[in-house]
Design an enzyme around this catalytic site. Structure first.
Site, PDB file in Angstrom:
ATOM      1  N   LYS A   9      -6.680  -1.180  10.572  1.00  0.00           N
ATOM      2  CA  LYS A   9      -7.950  -1.643  11.141  1.00  0.00           C
ATOM      3  C   LYS A   9      -7.774  -2.298  12.508  1.00  0.00           C
ATOM      4  O   LYS A   9      -8.589  -2.110  13.402  1.00  0.00           O
ATOM      5  CB  LYS A   9      -8.625  -2.617  10.180  1.00  0.00           C
ATOM      6  CG  LYS A   9      -7.765  -3.774   9.741  1.00  0.00           C
ATOM      7  CD  LYS A   9      -8.438  -4.609   8.688  1.00  0.00           C
ATOM      8  CE  LYS A   9      -7.474  -5.646   8.124  1.00  0.00           C
ATOM      9  NZ  LYS A   9      -6.440  -5.048   7.262  1.00  0.00           N
ATOM     10  N   VAL A  54     -11.240   0.163   6.294  1.00  0.00           N
ATOM     11  CA  VAL A  54     -12.417  -0.685   6.099  1.00  0.00           C
ATOM     12  C   VAL A  54     -12.774  -0.714   4.616  1.00  0.00           C
ATOM     13  O   VAL A  54     -13.038   0.331   4.017  1.00  0.00           O
ATOM     14  CB  VAL A  54     -13.631  -0.167   6.903  1.00  0.00           C
ATOM     15  CG1 VAL A  54     -14.826  -1.091   6.700  1.00  0.00           C
ATOM     16  CG2 VAL A  54     -13.290  -0.043   8.377  1.00  0.00           C
ATOM     17  N   VAL A  82       0.833  -1.205   0.000  1.00  0.00           N
ATOM     18  CA  VAL A  82       0.000   0.000   0.000  1.00  0.00           C
ATOM     19  C   VAL A  82       0.866   1.252   0.000  1.00  0.00           C
ATOM     20  O   VAL A  82       0.638   2.184  -0.774  1.00  0.00           O
ATOM     21  CB  VAL A  82      -0.955   0.001   1.205  1.00  0.00           C
ATOM     22  CG1 VAL A  82      -1.745   1.308   1.265  1.00  0.00           C
ATOM     23  CG2 VAL A  82      -1.911  -1.181   1.133  1.00  0.00           C
ATOM     24  N   LYS A  84     -12.911  -4.795  11.289  1.00  0.00           N
ATOM     25  CA  LYS A  84     -13.671  -3.839  10.475  1.00  0.00           C
ATOM     26  C   LYS A  84     -15.079  -3.654  11.026  1.00  0.00           C
ATOM     27  O   LYS A  84     -15.621  -2.540  11.012  1.00  0.00           O
ATOM     28  CB  LYS A  84     -13.705  -4.324   9.027  1.00  0.00           C
ATOM     29  CG  LYS A  84     -12.331  -4.385   8.378  1.00  0.00           C
ATOM     30  CD  LYS A  84     -12.362  -5.115   7.049  1.00  0.00           C
ATOM     31  CE  LYS A  84     -10.973  -5.186   6.425  1.00  0.00           C
ATOM     32  NZ  LYS A  84     -10.938  -5.992   5.189  1.00  0.00           N
ATOM     33  N   GLY A 120      -2.732 -15.060  -5.089  1.00  0.00           N
ATOM     34  CA  GLY A 120      -2.288 -13.952  -4.254  1.00  0.00           C
ATOM     35  C   GLY A 120      -3.377 -13.312  -3.425  1.00  0.00           C
ATOM     36  O   GLY A 120      -3.137 -12.293  -2.762  1.00  0.00           O
ATOM     37  N   ASP A 127      -9.965 -10.444  10.678  1.00  0.00           N
ATOM     38  CA  ASP A 127      -9.907  -9.229   9.859  1.00  0.00           C
ATOM     39  C   ASP A 127     -11.290  -8.585   9.761  1.00  0.00           C
ATOM     40  O   ASP A 127     -11.439  -7.382   9.962  1.00  0.00           O
ATOM     41  CB  ASP A 127      -9.366  -9.581   8.471  1.00  0.00           C
ATOM     42  CG  ASP A 127      -9.382  -8.408   7.511  1.00  0.00           C
ATOM     43  OD1 ASP A 127      -8.412  -7.626   7.511  1.00  0.00           O
ATOM     44  OD2 ASP A 127     -10.368  -8.271   6.760  1.00  0.00           O
ATOM     45  N   ARG A 160      11.476  -0.549   7.538  1.00  0.00           N
ATOM     46  CA  ARG A 160      12.288  -1.447   8.361  1.00  0.00           C
ATOM     47  C   ARG A 160      13.537  -1.921   7.616  1.00  0.00           C
ATOM     48  O   ARG A 160      14.564  -2.171   8.232  1.00  0.00           O
ATOM     49  CB  ARG A 160      11.455  -2.663   8.781  1.00  0.00           C
ATOM     50  CG  ARG A 160      10.429  -2.364   9.860  1.00  0.00           C
ATOM     51  CD  ARG A 160       9.720  -3.626  10.296  1.00  0.00           C
ATOM     52  NE  ARG A 160       8.953  -4.232   9.194  1.00  0.00           N
ATOM     53  CZ  ARG A 160       8.298  -5.378   9.291  1.00  0.00           C
ATOM     54  NH1 ARG A 160       8.329  -6.062  10.422  1.00  0.00           N
ATOM     55  NH2 ARG A 160       7.611  -5.856   8.266  1.00  0.00           N
ATOM     56  N   GLY A 171     -11.166  -1.220   1.784  1.00  0.00           N
ATOM     57  CA  GLY A 171     -10.285  -0.750   0.719  1.00  0.00           C
ATOM     58  C   GLY A 171     -10.740   0.523   0.047  1.00  0.00           C
ATOM     59  O   GLY A 171     -10.898   1.560   0.682  1.00  0.00           O
TER      60      GLY A 171
END
Length: 434
Positions: A107, A134, A17, A207, A189, A203, A48, A136
Site C-alpha cells: 500500500k 487495501v 503474508v 489506503k 498482536g 496506514d 533477507r 486485507g
C-alpha cells in the site's frame, strides 16, 4: 484444454503474508490448477534471512538475490509482499522489464508511486494487481475498478485499519483510556511494537489514496490525503459521543465535490451515529461504505489484515493474472482520465463537536456564540455544565455545529483560543455519516 506446462511464480518476501501465500499455493495446488487452466509453480522465494526455518517451503527455492530470480528468464508472475518503498519499487519495475506480471500487497508504494508503476506495467504489456493492498481479504479494489466501472462513485467512507478500530472499540465498549486499549491491542498482536503507522493514520492514508484514485479515476498520492491520528481521542470524547447517540471511528473519507470538478481525501477520527452501518464494526474488522450514483449504497466488510486473510486476496489476484497470462491479455490498468484536482482540507464541509473549558460566569456563552457567528459557523446545540471538581470556577461547554467549511471552523477555534474566558479547547471532533 488444460495446459500442462506450469506458470512459474517468484515470491518476493516470506514473512507473515508470504509464508501463507506459499502454504496456500501448496495445499490448494490442484484447485488452483483447475481454476486457472494451468498449474502454478512456486519457482523461487526471495528473503533477507535465508537461515530462518520456513516450514513447508523447499530450502532449494530460497534465495537472497531477488533481482537474479526475476532475471533468470522463466518467471511468469511475481508476488511482492516485501512492503516499503525500496527495494520493492526497483524489483517491481525489474519484473515488468523482464516480461513478468506483478501481484503486490504494498500500500505504501502504490500510494506514493502508483502512477509510475502502472505506466511501467502498461509499457511492457503486463498486469499490476493489488487487491491485498487495501482492506486485507475484503474484495474491494476489483469491485470498484471492474464491477462499478460503469457507475459513478461519489463517496467512499470506511474503516481501513484494524488496529485503530480495535482500540477505539475497546474504549467505547469498556470505558478504557487510549493507552490501556493500546496495551491490550499490543498484547493480542493487533498493534506493532511501534504503532505509529496505525494510530497516527499513515496506514489508512495510504489506503485512502489508492481507493480515491480508483473511485474517482484521478491520481491521488499519499501527500494529497489529509491525515489526523487518534492518539488524542479520550474517554470524555466517547462520553460526549454517547450523549449524541454516536460512537467514534478512525475513518478514511473520499468525496467528489457537488459540482464534480474536484475531490477530497482525508483520514481522521470522527463521530458517527449508532444507526450508521460502520458504527457496528467491532474488534479489528474493516468495513468500507461506497456510495455510487446508480448502485446506491454498498458496504464491504471483513478482516482487514493478518496472514491468511491478506494471502487470500493475493491468491485471488494470482488466479486473475494467471488467467490473463494464458489468454495473452491484461486486466484493467490505471484509469486517471478525469485528472481532477484534490481540494485542500479547508474546503471540506461537515459538522463539528467542540469541547471547551471556559470560565464559569455569566456572559461566556454569548461571547462564544458571537465568535462562531463572526466566522460564519452556525451552532446547532450547546451544552454547558460545571466542572465536577470545582477547580478554578471552570465549566465545560460543548458546541455542536451545523455543516460548515473546515477553514471556517479552524478560524473559529483560533479566535476562541484568544478569548480570556476560554481556558482551553479540550477537543475538536468531526461528525460524519448523518
Amino acid at each position: 484444454m488444460m495446459r500442462t506446462r506450469p506458470l512459474k511464480v517468484a515470491l518476493l518476501g516470506c514473512g507473515v503474508v508470504g509464508s501463507e501465500v506459499a502454504r496456500i499455493m501448496t495445499t490448494h495446488a490442484d484447485d488452483l490448477t483447475q481454476r486457472i487452466g494451468a498449474p502454478v509453480e512456486l519457482a523461487g522465494v526471495a528473503v533477507r534471512r535465508p537461515s530462518k526455518v520456513r516450514e513447508g517451503i523447499d530450502p532449494s527455492l530460497i534465495t537472497t538475490d531477488a533481482t537474479a530470480l526475476l532475471k533468470r528468464g522463466d518467471i511468469d508472475i511475481a508476488i511482492e509482499v516485501i512492503g516499503g518503498i525500496e527495494p520493492a519499487r526497483t524489483l517491481i519495475t525489474t519484473a515488468f522489464e523482464h516480461g513478468i506480471s506483478v501481484v503486490s500487497a504494498n500500500k505504501a508504494l502504490l500510494a506514493q508511486d502508483g502512477a509510475a508503476l502502472h505506466a511501467a506495467a502498461e509499457q511492457q504489456g503486463r498486469d499490476l494487481y493489488y487487491e491485498a493492498a487495501v482492506a486485507g481479504a475484503i474484495p474491494l479494489v476489483r469491485p470498484m475498478r471492474e464491477s462499478l466501472a460503469g457507475d459513478k462513485i461519489n463517496r467512499v467512507m470506511g474503516i481501513v485499519n484494524g488496529t485503530t478500530n480495535f482500540i477505539l472499540d475497546k474504549m467505547d465498549s469498556t470505558g478504557a483510556g487510549y493507552q490501556e486499549a493500546l496495551d491490550e491491542a499490543t498484547a493480542l498482536g493487533y498493534a506493532e511494537a511501534d504503532p505509529t503507522a496505525d494510530v497516527e493514520g499513515y496506514d489508512a492514508a495510504a489506503k485512502a489514496a489508492i481507493l480515491a484514485g480508483i473511485a474517482f479515476h484521478t491520481r491521488v498520492r499519499l501527500d494529497d490525503v489529509y491525515r489526523e491520528g487518534m492518539t488524542e481521542v479520550s474517554a470524555a470524547d466517547f462520553a460526549s459521543a454517547k450523549r449524541m447517540g454516536c460512537t467514534i471511528k478512525l475513518l478514511a473519507i473520499l468525496e467528489r465535490a457537488a459540482d464534480g470538478e474536484s475531490v477530497t481525501a482525508r483520514v481522521h477520527p470522527a463521530m458517527i451515529p449508532l444507526s450508521h452501518p460502520l458504527a457496528s464494526v467491532r474488534e479489528a474488522y474493516n468495513a468500507v461504505f461506497v456510495e455510487a450514483e446508480a448502485a446506491g449504497r454498498l458496504m464491504f466488510y471483513g478482516p482487514g489484515a493478518g496472514g491468511a486473510p491478506t494471502a487470500s486476496a493475493v491468491l485471488g489476484d494470482l488466479v486473475a493474472v494467471a488467467r490473463n497470462k494464458l489468454a495473452e491479455a491484461t486486466g484493467p490498468g490505471e484509469s486517471a482520465y478525469t485528472q481532477l484536482p484534490v481540494s485542500p482540507m479547508g474546503d471540506v464541509v461537515t459538522r463539528y463537536h467542540i469541547s471547551l473549558d471556559v470560565a464559569d460566569k455569566p456572559g461566556v456563552l454569548a461571547q462564544v456564540a458571537t465568535t462562531f457567528a463572526e466566522h460564519g459557523v452556525s451552532i446547532d446545540t450547546v451544552r454547558q455544565q460545571g466542572r465536577p471538581d470545582g477547580v478554578g470556577k471552570e465549566a465545560s461547554l460543548v458546541v455542536v455545529t451545523h455543516r460548515a467549511a473546515d477553514a471556517a471552523l479552524s478560524g473559529t477555534v483560533e479566535a476562541l483560543r484568544k478569548l480570556d474566558t476560554v481556558r482551553g479547547v479540550a477537543s475538536i471532533m468531526r461528525v460524519e455519516g448523518e
